[in-house]
Design an enzyme around this catalytic site. Structure first.
Site, PDB file in Angstrom:
ATOM      1  N   SER A  97     -95.092 -12.466 -10.211  1.00  0.00           N
ATOM      2  CA  SER A  97     -94.627 -12.588 -11.598  1.00  0.00           C
ATOM      3  C   SER A  97     -95.243 -11.529 -12.496  1.00  0.00           C
ATOM      4  O   SER A  97     -95.306 -11.693 -13.709  1.00  0.00           O
ATOM      5  CB  SER A  97     -94.941 -13.981 -12.141  1.00  0.00           C
ATOM      6  OG  SER A  97     -96.338 -14.239 -12.091  1.00  0.00           O
ATOM      7  N   GLY A  98     -95.687 -10.412 -11.880  1.00  0.00           N
ATOM      8  CA  GLY A  98     -96.210  -9.295 -12.657  1.00  0.00           C
ATOM      9  C   GLY A  98     -95.095  -8.378 -13.125  1.00  0.00           C
ATOM     10  O   GLY A  98     -93.922  -8.771 -13.189  1.00  0.00           O
TER      11      GLY A  98
ATOM     12  N   CYS B 202     -93.019   3.643  -4.649  1.00  0.00           N
ATOM     13  CA  CYS B 202     -92.266   4.293  -5.732  1.00  0.00           C
ATOM     14  C   CYS B 202     -92.137   5.790  -5.458  1.00  0.00           C
ATOM     15  O   CYS B 202     -91.056   6.374  -5.621  1.00  0.00           O
ATOM     16  CB  CYS B 202     -92.926   4.033  -7.075  1.00  0.00           C
ATOM     17  SG  CYS B 202     -94.636   4.637  -7.225  1.00  0.00           S
TER      18      CYS B 202
ATOM     19  N   SER C 234     -98.917   2.326 -16.341  1.00  0.00           N
ATOM     20  CA  SER C 234     -97.885   1.626 -15.564  1.00  0.00           C
ATOM     21  C   SER C 234     -98.403   1.145 -14.219  1.00  0.00           C
ATOM     22  O   SER C 234     -97.680   0.485 -13.468  1.00  0.00           O
ATOM     23  CB  SER C 234     -96.682   2.549 -15.337  1.00  0.00           C
ATOM     24  OG  SER C 234     -96.979   3.551 -14.385  1.00  0.00           O
ATOM     25  N   ALA C 235     -99.651   1.466 -13.898  1.00  0.00           N
ATOM     26  CA  ALA C 235    -100.236   1.054 -12.618  1.00  0.00           C
ATOM     27  C   ALA C 235    -101.064  -0.205 -12.833  1.00  0.00           C
ATOM     28  O   ALA C 235    -102.203  -0.149 -13.293  1.00  0.00           O
ATOM     29  CB  ALA C 235    -101.110   2.170 -12.046  1.00  0.00           C
TER      30      ALA C 235
ATOM     31  N   PRO D   9    -102.708  -4.086 -11.486  1.00  0.00           N
ATOM     32  CA  PRO D   9    -103.676  -4.431 -10.436  1.00  0.00           C
ATOM     33  C   PRO D   9    -103.105  -4.292  -9.027  1.00  0.00           C
ATOM     34  O   PRO D   9    -103.798  -3.831  -8.113  1.00  0.00           O
ATOM     35  CB  PRO D   9    -104.028  -5.889 -10.753  1.00  0.00           C
ATOM     36  CG  PRO D   9    -103.727  -6.049 -12.204  1.00  0.00           C
ATOM     37  CD  PRO D   9    -102.554  -5.159 -12.484  1.00  0.00           C
TER      38      PRO D   9
ATOM     39  N   THR E 156    -100.636  -2.298  -7.946  1.00  0.00           N
ATOM     40  CA  THR E 156    -100.484  -0.879  -7.602  1.00  0.00           C
ATOM     41  C   THR E 156    -101.832  -0.268  -7.260  1.00  0.00           C
ATOM     42  O   THR E 156    -101.981   0.465  -6.272  1.00  0.00           O
ATOM     43  CB  THR E 156     -99.850  -0.114  -8.771  1.00  0.00           C
ATOM     44  OG1 THR E 156     -98.545  -0.649  -9.027  1.00  0.00           O
ATOM     45  CG2 THR E 156     -99.724   1.369  -8.455  1.00  0.00           C
TER      46      THR E 156
ATOM     47  N   ASN F 162    -103.216  -1.094  -3.927  1.00  0.00           N
ATOM     48  CA  ASN F 162    -102.451  -0.561  -2.799  1.00  0.00           C
ATOM     49  C   ASN F 162    -102.509   0.959  -2.677  1.00  0.00           C
ATOM     50  O   ASN F 162    -101.698   1.550  -1.958  1.00  0.00           O
ATOM     51  CB  ASN F 162    -100.976  -0.973  -2.940  1.00  0.00           C
ATOM     52  CG  ASN F 162    -100.748  -2.448  -2.738  1.00  0.00           C
ATOM     53  OD1 ASN F 162    -101.522  -3.117  -2.070  1.00  0.00           O
ATOM     54  ND2 ASN F 162     -99.686  -2.966  -3.324  1.00  0.00           N
TER      55      ASN F 162
END
Length: 317
Positions: free
Chosen positions: A16-17, A134, A165-166, A168, A170, A173
């Site tokens: 739900s992020g 992405c 835009s990054a 937790p 992103t 990973n």
């Protein structure tokens, strides 16, 4: 007499992020063949779950176990995973035995890689497909376009995204990003060797996603390569309107004593093809600068719709 509309394929979203919520909005606004039956998260106070509830979508904050327990889960065919690589492996263990198809937006790479304009029809019956990253979704189509004209001895991509835009997931990973993207440059893009680099740009105000693709190829008609790249850009724009070339495709001959030659041994004359891209998001939920997340959710939506159409045809046979 009007015909009865085809029933929509029911899907669920785990996460739900930012990515999961943008995907929720995209399915609701854009898809003519999918409907969201449920969203699962782990933060009861997340904006994503709150928005889903307002949109009359069933929710749970108890993760995949809570999702499976929902009454709405019985009618779900596809599950999007917008969490993290580590969490996805657990989700796959829970959901695969239940016969649900997973569309993985993390770099876990449990299932085969899918990049819609390159191999979108290759894994329509797979129980789990991976949307790479992405950076992979933005650049692998270009590597494939060059490789369609002449073999790519080495493909390197640099993805620059706004730090803001990054989230937790992103950031958790990052290591998987480089490994998964590098692998997909070879397996999907067709390059003999692949390298991926990600840059979190801290600039304020945030800049939109920028991607650079370098390919080392043997001597070839530059006009033919440019035409293939431009055609591929158009194919990506069909589902990511903000995807575009930043400037003309660039070509440089690699000198005999240039260290780059070691990446294309035995290739004779070597040409470096450089493609510069930018990706502006559609701002369905995320800001326009978050093109990196927009291209992921757009690619996942495209893939789910193709798989749903395929499954519907197979059911009719």
């Amino acid at each position: 007499m009007s015909s009865t509309p085809e029933p929509r394929t029911r899907v669920a979203i785990i996460g739900s992020g930012n990515i999961g919520t943008d995907l929720l909005i995209k399915v609701l606004r854009l898809s003519e063949s999918l409907e969201v039956a449920a969203m699962a998260g782990i933060d009861p106070d997340s904006d994503g779950l709150a928005r889903a509830r307002r949109l009359k979508v069933a929710t749970t904050h108890e993760g995949v176990e809570g999702l499976v327990a929902l009454d709405e889960f019985a009618g779900v065919d596809f599950v999007f995973d917008a969490t993290s690589a580590g969490a996805h492996r657990h989700h796959d263990q829970v959901l695969r035995p239940l016969g649900r198809t997973l569309i993985d937006l993390t770099p876990a790479a449990v299932g085969p890689y899918v990049v819609p304009p390159v191999n979108g029809d290759a894994h329509l019956d797979a129980p789990n497909v991976n949307m790479v990253t992405c950076g992979g979704q933005a650049t692998i189509p270009i590597v494939a376009a060059v490789n369609a004209v002449t073999p790519v001895h080495y493909g390197e991509i640099i993805a620059s995204i706004a730090s803001r835009s990054a989230g937790p997931g992103t950031r958790a990973n990052i290591d998987e990003f480089t490994e998964t993207t590098s692998s997909a440059i070879k397996k999907v893009g067709g390059a003999a060797q692949g390298k991926a680099i990600i840059v979190l740009n801290p600039a304020e105000p945030p800049l939109i996603m920028r991607d650079t693709v370098h390919c080392l190829v043997s001597d070839v008609s530059t006009e033919t390569v440019t035409a293939s790249v431009e055609e591929m850009v158009g194919r990506v724009q069909a589902y990511v309107p903000g995807y575009r070339l930043k400037q003309k495709v660039q070509y440089d001959r690699v000198a005999a004593d240039d260290p780059l030659r070691t990446l294309a041994r035995g290739a004779g004359e070597v040409l470096k093809v450089s493609v510069f891209l930018e990706v502006e998001g559609a701002a369905h939920y995320l800001p326009a600068y978050a093109g990196n997340l927009d291209i992921m959710t757009s690619a996942a939506l495209r893939t789910a719709e193709r798989m749903a159409a395929h499954h519907s045809k197979e059911a009719v046979k």
